[in-house]
Design a protein around this motif. Structure first.
Motif, PDB file in Angstrom:
ATOM      1  N   GLY A 224       0.831  -1.202   0.000  1.00 22.59           N
ATOM      2  CA  GLY A 224       0.000   0.000   0.000  1.00 22.59           C
ATOM      3  C   GLY A 224       0.861   1.245   0.000  1.00 22.59           C
ATOM      4  N   ASP A 225       0.327   2.318   0.557  1.00 22.23           N
ATOM      5  CA  ASP A 225       1.022   3.618   0.538  1.00 22.23           C
ATOM      6  C   ASP A 225       2.390   3.565   1.223  1.00 22.23           C
ATOM      7  OD1 ASP A 225      -1.093   4.666  -0.776  1.00 22.23           O
ATOM      8  OD2 ASP A 225      -2.023   5.582   0.997  1.00 22.23           O
ATOM      9  N   ARG A 226       2.482   2.807   2.328  1.00 26.70           N
ATOM     10  CA  ARG A 226       3.757   2.743   3.048  1.00 26.70           C
ATOM     11  C   ARG A 226       4.870   2.227   2.135  1.00 26.70           C
ATOM     12  NH1 ARG A 226       4.603  -1.686   7.792  1.00 26.70           N
ATOM     13  NH2 ARG A 226       4.159  -3.028   6.005  1.00 26.70           N
ATOM     14  N   GLU A 227       4.597   1.155   1.420  1.00 20.04           N
ATOM     15  CA  GLU A 227       5.605   0.549   0.544  1.00 20.04           C
ATOM     16  C   GLU A 227       5.945   1.498  -0.616  1.00 20.04           C
ATOM     17  OE1 GLU A 227       2.940  -1.040   1.800  1.00 20.04           O
ATOM     18  OE2 GLU A 227       4.015  -2.417   3.127  1.00 20.04           O
ATOM     19  N   ILE A 228       4.937   2.164  -1.149  1.00 19.18           N
ATOM     20  CA  ILE A 228       5.161   3.110  -2.255  1.00 19.18           C
ATOM     21  C   ILE A 228       6.073   4.252  -1.801  1.00 19.18           C
ATOM     22  CG2 ILE A 228       4.003   4.824  -3.738  1.00 19.18           C
ATOM     23  CD1 ILE A 228       1.654   2.835  -3.949  1.00 19.18           C
ATOM     24  N   GLN A 229       5.835   4.733  -0.585  1.00 21.13           N
ATOM     25  CA  GLN A 229       6.677   5.830  -0.056  1.00 21.13           C
ATOM     26  C   GLN A 229       8.130   5.409   0.107  1.00 21.13           C
ATOM     27  OE1 GLN A 229       5.204   7.676   3.507  1.00 21.13           O
ATOM     28  NE2 GLN A 229       3.390   8.480   2.434  1.00 21.13           N
ATOM     29  N   ILE A 230       8.333   4.193   0.591  1.00 25.09           N
ATOM     30  CA  ILE A 230       9.714   3.693   0.752  1.00 25.09           C
ATOM     31  C   ILE A 230      10.401   3.627  -0.611  1.00 25.09           C
ATOM     32  CG2 ILE A 230      11.129   1.718   1.488  1.00 25.09           C
ATOM     33  CD1 ILE A 230       8.857   1.089   3.548  1.00 25.09           C
ATOM     34  N   LEU A 231       9.677   3.158  -1.623  1.00 26.86           N
ATOM     35  CA  LEU A 231      10.259   3.051  -2.971  1.00 26.86           C
ATOM     36  C   LEU A 231      10.578   4.424  -3.545  1.00 26.86           C
ATOM     37  CD1 LEU A 231       8.015   0.198  -4.375  1.00 26.86           C
ATOM     38  CD2 LEU A 231      10.462   0.070  -3.926  1.00 26.86           C
ATOM     39  N   CYS A 232       9.710   5.399  -3.275  1.00 24.98           N
ATOM     40  CA  CYS A 232       9.966   6.765  -3.748  1.00 24.98           C
ATOM     41  C   CYS A 232      11.228   7.315  -3.081  1.00 24.98           C
ATOM     42  CB  CYS A 232       8.775   7.670  -3.471  1.00 24.98           C
ATOM     43  SG  CYS A 232       7.366   7.296  -4.526  1.00 24.98           S
ATOM     44  N   SER A 233      11.412   6.985  -1.781  1.00 26.12           N
ATOM     45  CA  SER A 233      12.593   7.482  -1.078  1.00 26.12           C
ATOM     46  C   SER A 233      13.868   6.882  -1.660  1.00 26.12           C
ATOM     47  CB  SER A 233      12.497   7.179   0.431  1.00 26.12           C
ATOM     48  OG  SER A 233      12.827   5.821   0.672  1.00 26.12           O
ATOM     49  N   ALA A 234      13.755   5.710  -2.264  1.00 28.14           N
ATOM     50  CA  ALA A 234      14.928   5.055  -2.877  1.00 28.14           C
ATOM     51  C   ALA A 234      15.053   5.426  -4.357  1.00 28.14           C
ATOM     52  CB  ALA A 234      14.819   3.551  -2.728  1.00 28.14           C
ATOM     53  N   ASP A 235      14.199   6.329  -4.816  1.00 26.78           N
ATOM     54  CA  ASP A 235      14.229   6.808  -6.196  1.00 26.78           C
ATOM     55  C   ASP A 235      14.023   5.690  -7.228  1.00 26.78           C
ATOM     56  OD1 ASP A 235      14.382   8.827  -8.061  1.00 26.78           O
ATOM     57  OD2 ASP A 235      16.562   8.682  -8.288  1.00 26.78           O
ATOM     58  N   ILE A 236      13.116   4.753  -6.875  1.00 29.87           N
ATOM     59  CA  ILE A 236      12.745   3.697  -7.832  1.00 29.87           C
ATOM     60  C   ILE A 236      11.831   4.309  -8.892  1.00 29.87           C
ATOM     61  CG2 ILE A 236      11.258   1.629  -8.001  1.00 29.87           C
ATOM     62  CD1 ILE A 236      14.070   0.924  -7.045  1.00 29.87           C
ATOM     63  N   LYS A 237      12.175   4.091 -10.158  1.00 27.46           N
ATOM     64  CA  LYS A 237      11.409   4.731 -11.238  1.00 27.46           C
ATOM     65  C   LYS A 237      10.080   4.028 -11.514  1.00 27.46           C
ATOM     66  CE  LYS A 237      15.221   6.783 -13.823  1.00 27.46           C
ATOM     67  NZ  LYS A 237      16.224   6.401 -14.820  1.00 27.46           N
ATOM     68  N   LEU A 238      10.121   2.696 -11.531  1.00 24.64           N
ATOM     69  CA  LEU A 238       8.893   1.943 -11.795  1.00 24.64           C
ATOM     70  C   LEU A 238       8.781   0.772 -10.824  1.00 24.64           C
ATOM     71  CD1 LEU A 238       9.120   1.507 -15.707  1.00 24.64           C
ATOM     72  CD2 LEU A 238       7.835   3.286 -14.496  1.00 24.64           C
ATOM     73  N   ALA A 239       7.593   0.615 -10.227  1.00 25.63           N
ATOM     74  CA  ALA A 239       7.345  -0.548  -9.364  1.00 25.63           C
ATOM     75  C   ALA A 239       6.141  -1.297  -9.919  1.00 25.63           C
ATOM     76  CB  ALA A 239       7.101  -0.111  -7.932  1.00 25.63           C
ATOM     77  N   PHE A 240       6.285  -2.624  -9.981  1.00 29.36           N
ATOM     78  CA  PHE A 240       5.295  -3.454 -10.671  1.00 29.36           C
ATOM     79  C   PHE A 240       4.429  -4.246  -9.702  1.00 29.36           C
ATOM     80  CE2 PHE A 240       6.787  -2.990 -15.068  1.00 29.36           C
ATOM     81  CZ  PHE A 240       7.999  -2.361 -14.849  1.00 29.36           C
ATOM     82  N   SER A 241       3.122  -4.208  -9.950  1.00 30.36           N
ATOM     83  CA  SER A 241       2.166  -4.966  -9.146  1.00 30.36           C
ATOM     84  C   SER A 241       1.734  -6.194  -9.950  1.00 30.36           C
ATOM     85  CB  SER A 241       0.957  -4.086  -8.828  1.00 30.36           C
ATOM     86  OG  SER A 241       0.114  -3.990  -9.961  1.00 30.36           O
TER      87      SER A 241
END
Ligand SMILES: [Zn+2]
Length: 303
Positions: A224-241
């Motif tokens: 959810g949002d928590r995981e998305i925020q962590i990925l944004c902090s690591a500057d991940i460009k694309l995350a796949f569901s």
């Protein structure tokens, strides 16, 4: 229509090549980088597809990769650096071949509920209700009772990963360290699983990692949002569901949808791809969706 396809382990090269031929007849294969350009409105895409493969199973190197090379198809794989470097299995690889009833009974006594109440639920869904530390405790209990020692490692080796990296056709993304259901874990473990996998992979490959795939990948129940925020902090460009729908220009780059293909004859695969967004509706008539099953289990298990 633009689609992202998701494979895991594959056991027959003929099957994989036949699926690739179906895709090739209808779509142009693109790279993950082009998906990023599309979502950033820097490129238009029409009838394209991108191939992704999760987990880093040895069958990627032995079966899928030779076919990708033969047809020069760009792809992205999502791996755990820990599983590869330390030669470890993921929990779902470790329980392959375990007896369902035996495992279900261990789970029931472990969480302290009557076995009857979970009798009709698939073991894989039951395991996905637990934290990763609990999953491994259950595997250990099973092991002591029924098996002798750990299974051989089912994943690619570091050298195989380096070869894929060197040849440049396939991008390598992160997939956590131990493949937990992230939403079951506390903040610290969740952050360590995500950031740890990105950092270790960056160190191993000596460059920045841009892509990530959520373990199991169903929005709401797996992340959810928590995981998305962590990925944004690591500057991940694309995350796949693993949300089953076509790619849309307005999609969140941290929630890229994918069509999972893991079995079936050509007609089945064609139906799944070309019925597109309606696939889940069709499937749910036959079989309860994972989301629904896991919600039911939540009320039974009480967490
Ligand atoms: Zn996975």
């Amino acid at each position: 229509m633009n689609k992202i396809i998701n494979f895991h382990d594959v056991n027959k090269i003929e099957w994989f090549e036949s699926v690739i031929k179906i895709l090739k007849a209808k779509y142009e294969f693109i790279s993950a980088e082009e998906i990023g350009l599309f979502l950033g409105r820097n490129k238009t895409l029409k009838n394209t597809c991108h191939v992704t493969v999760d987990d880093g199973d040895i069958s990627f190197y032995e079966i899928i990769y030779p076919v990708l090379k033969k047809y020069k198809i760009p792809a992205t794989i999502f791996v755990s650096p820990e599983a590869i470097v330390k030669r470890k299995n993921f929990w779902f690889q470790e329980i392959r071949g375990f007896g369902n009833n035996e495992l279900r009974s261990i789970i029931a006594s472990f969480i302290g509920i009557n076995e009857e109440r979970i009798m009709n639920y698939p073991v894989s869904h039951l395991m996905k209700m637990l934290r990763i530390s609990e999953i491994w405790q259950i595997i250990e209990i099973y092991g002591k009772k029924f098996t002798n020692g750990q299974k051989e490692c089912q994943n690619m080796t570091v050298d195989q990963l380096f070869e894929i990296e060197r040849e440049g056709l396939v991008a390598i993304g992160a997939h956590t360290l131990t493949h937990p259901i992230l939403s079951n874990e506390n903040d610290d473990i969740c952050e360590n699983e995500i950031l740890g996998s990105i950092r270790q992979l960056e160190e191993l490959l000596n460059h920045k990692i841009d892509y990530f795939a959520y373990p199991n990948g169903v929005p709401e129940i797996d992340f959810g949002d928590r995981e998305i925020q962590i990925l944004c902090s690591a500057d991940i460009k694309l995350a796949f569901s693993t949300e089953t729908k076509n790619l849309n220009i307005n999609d969140n780059p941290q929630m890229i949808p994918r069509f999972g293909i893991s079995h079936g004859n050509q007609i089945f695969v064609q139906a799944k791809l070309f019925i597109g967004e309606y696939w889940n509706l069709f499937r749910n008539i036959k079989k309860k969706s994972e989301k629904k099953t896991r919600k039911e289990l939540k009320s039974i298990i009480g967490r």
